[in-house]
Scaffold this motif. Sequence first.
Motif, PDB file in Angstrom:
ATOM      1  N   LEU A 135      44.544  42.782  35.477  1.00 22.00           N
ATOM      2  CA  LEU A 135      45.040  43.042  34.362  1.00 22.00           C
ATOM      3  C   LEU A 135      46.259  43.924  34.740  1.00 22.00           C
ATOM      4  CD1 LEU A 135      42.250  43.559  31.970  1.00 22.00           C
ATOM      5  CD2 LEU A 135      44.068  42.461  31.432  1.00 22.00           C
ATOM      6  N   GLU A 136      46.039  45.042  35.686  1.00 19.38           N
ATOM      7  CA  GLU A 136      46.851  45.936  35.610  1.00 19.38           C
ATOM      8  C   GLU A 136      48.319  45.427  36.519  1.00 19.38           C
ATOM      9  OE1 GLU A 136      47.508  50.264  38.361  1.00 19.38           O
ATOM     10  OE2 GLU A 136      45.673  48.794  38.749  1.00 19.38           O
ATOM     11  N   ARG A 137      48.142  44.347  37.138  1.00 24.07           N
ATOM     12  CA  ARG A 137      49.325  43.550  37.700  1.00 24.07           C
ATOM     13  C   ARG A 137      50.141  42.978  36.790  1.00 24.07           C
ATOM     14  NH1 ARG A 137      45.436  42.718  42.268  1.00 24.07           N
ATOM     15  NH2 ARG A 137      44.903  40.700  41.498  1.00 24.07           N
ATOM     16  N   LEU A 138      49.366  42.251  35.978  1.00 20.17           N
ATOM     17  CA  LEU A 138      49.661  41.694  34.591  1.00 20.17           C
ATOM     18  C   LEU A 138      50.436  42.414  33.957  1.00 20.17           C
ATOM     19  CD1 LEU A 138      50.485  38.765  32.889  1.00 20.17           C
ATOM     20  CD2 LEU A 138      48.241  39.307  31.965  1.00 20.17           C
ATOM     21  N   GLY A 161      37.688  42.957  39.785  1.00 17.56           N
ATOM     22  CA  GLY A 161      38.901  41.891  40.007  1.00 17.56           C
ATOM     23  C   GLY A 161      39.482  41.796  38.637  1.00 17.56           C
ATOM     24  N   VAL A 162      38.836  41.734  37.611  1.00 14.88           N
ATOM     25  CA  VAL A 162      39.417  41.523  36.436  1.00 14.88           C
ATOM     26  C   VAL A 162      40.459  42.630  35.978  1.00 14.88           C
ATOM     27  CG1 VAL A 162      39.070  41.188  33.870  1.00 14.88           C
ATOM     28  CG2 VAL A 162      37.482  40.281  35.662  1.00 14.88           C
ATOM     29  N   CYS A 213      38.686  36.440  35.228  1.00 17.36           N
ATOM     30  CA  CYS A 213      37.862  36.600  34.157  1.00 17.36           C
ATOM     31  C   CYS A 213      36.479  35.411  34.377  1.00 17.36           C
ATOM     32  CB  CYS A 213      38.491  36.143  32.804  1.00 17.36           C
ATOM     33  SG  CYS A 213      39.790  37.503  32.449  1.00 17.36           S
ATOM     34  N   ALA A 214      37.037  34.289  35.010  1.00 14.91           N
ATOM     35  CA  ALA A 214      35.982  33.389  35.158  1.00 14.91           C
ATOM     36  C   ALA A 214      34.999  33.528  36.175  1.00 14.91           C
ATOM     37  CB  ALA A 214      36.573  31.991  35.188  1.00 14.91           C
ATOM     38  N   ALA A 215      35.224  34.245  37.046  1.00 17.69           N
ATOM     39  CA  ALA A 215      34.174  34.770  38.489  1.00 17.69           C
ATOM     40  C   ALA A 215      33.230  35.308  37.964  1.00 17.69           C
ATOM     41  CB  ALA A 215      34.973  35.316  39.308  1.00 17.69           C
ATOM     42  N   ARG A 269      38.606  50.070  32.956  1.00 23.47           N
ATOM     43  CA  ARG A 269      38.578  50.606  34.195  1.00 23.47           C
ATOM     44  C   ARG A 269      37.451  51.576  34.447  1.00 23.47           C
ATOM     45  NH1 ARG A 269      43.233  51.776  35.394  1.00 23.47           N
ATOM     46  NH2 ARG A 269      43.908  50.092  36.321  1.00 23.47           N
ATOM     47  N   ALA A 270      37.352  52.290  33.193  1.00 29.79           N
ATOM     48  CA  ALA A 270      36.316  53.577  33.257  1.00 29.79           C
ATOM     49  C   ALA A 270      34.847  52.813  33.105  1.00 29.79           C
ATOM     50  CB  ALA A 270      36.498  54.410  32.206  1.00 29.79           C
TER      51      ALA A 270
END
Length: 609
Positions: free
Chosen positions: A564-567, A559-560, A604-606, A537-538
Amino acid sequence: MHTPRLATRIPPWLAHVLRAQPGPIPWNAVLRGALAALPLLVSVLAGQPTAGVPAALGAMLAGINDRPGSRRAAVTRLGVPALAGAAGLLLGTVVASAVGEGRSLVVLPLVFGLLGLVAGAVSSTGPVASACGTQVMVAVVIGAGMPLPEPGPVRALLFLAGAGWLLLLRLLLPSEARTGGGPYRLDGERQAVAAVYEAVARLLRATGGPHARAERAALSAALDQAQDALAGPRLRRYASSGAERRLHARYAAAFPLAEAATALAWAGDPLPARIAEGPARLAAAVRTGEPCGVLPAPARTDAGLRALDDALLRAASVFDRPPGVPLRTRGKRASASAPRRAWSAAGREYGLRVALCCATSTVLAQWLHHHHWYWLPATTVFLVKPDLGPLASRVMCRAVGTVVGAAGFGVLALAAPGPWPLFAAVVLSGALLPVATRHFAVQTAVVTVLVLSLVMLGGEPAASGSRVVESLLACATVLLVGHLPLPGRRGHHVRAALDTAVGAAHRYVGHVLHGPDDDAERGALRREAYRSLAAARAAVDLSAAELPPVARHSAGSDGVTAALERLIDTTTACAVQLVHPSAELPPSHAELLATHLAELDRACAAPAR
């Protein structure tokens, strides 16, 4: 009423310029910064002011690295870069004597460029390595260009003496807010562990409210800081004392509390205020060394509250164990994500830009044939560092800070000539440096006054105007080189951080769903996942605050990190549900976990499109 709307229209690169790190004044660091000028005072009193210049430079660079934390961590954070700087100063004098008077349009740019390539690549592997790379390059340039009468080995020893004096002050002077008993040397570690329990209490209070997400991130940061504080080198032979083992055990007891608090925050249901009293009392017990006493127990109505109650019971048993009873703590698991190698894509990209900046600025400085030519490449070394903020932000701050600092020093030189006002300026600058590091423009102004004072103490004429001109030339050089298109795609640092975070998240998910019932392993993987998420994030936030031509290379990376945070939060909630071997994962949790995994794959694909 329209102020928030106007604030959102400020470009991110400009908003970063206006932002400063908050916090109270670190008075103990201010005192250390002022006392760091003692070697310079000794040299002035002895009639050898030039001998104090390398010592003052060593203390100044060590002061920039003097950040809050434990004493043991400061040994590495200050000492290792100081060794690198001393080696660079010695190498610089050797190079200068080899080329003759430190002048060459070919040899010096080539040497500095090659050193910049290596130092920049090594700097990408971690914060201490970054400080080492910066100090070795700055010291090489100063050693090659600054005309001091002392030979190279003496300069290096004086540089080490100045940095070592500040490190000694860091180890010996009292820490802020020392309360209660406990070994003096563990003050920083106790403060860091207490901050973890306080962060747990704040997260429990914020659960169900708008600040829960921010408090969860603050808890992760507190755990990172405590981990770093406890991982410092041992300062004496028998450092594994009972007090230190108890402190490690209390830090380990915070892991289940952090897990339960994260799961409760993920659920989003507001909690009674009394639930936060337990971690708050544990924080006070860490600070004072007193027993924590009876802790209020939450109602065991769901898995999260049961996990919190179990964690409080285990923590109480650790805290209230008599001092004579030995503690058994599990060894810390090494992080599964090794530091990025220096010659990775991120290391090569940064190393190449450092090399180009150093070589270009050296050619320009040599071509101008200015007396203080070494200022230009030394300034570019600082400016090219991404640690100091986005490129446009640090260039603007450097320009403004240099002008303000040079103007202030010019007034001082005219109003109060002589060595003692210069020494007073060094003392004042050293005292202000710990506070000035919170904003790059203020830090630049303070360092400018300090450097100009050292230049005059070294026997050279005042050069405020030259300092401004060469700093502006360095800003233009770094701004140009920082936006040059290099072979391959940009943004390797962001992609490397995201790849590390994604790998850590997948390992954490895999262990929770399919791994053995190992609390220590799960805790280590959870720490690794949250820590790599914070680093990613940093990196993303830093890239987003660059100018649009640079920021577009990492578009979509936020968005990644959000996925990640939600996961990771959902995985923690699942871990709490599966804390008992016979428990099964509720269908709602399994569906959310699958949804977040799919979201992460799409995110990750975006950016790759």
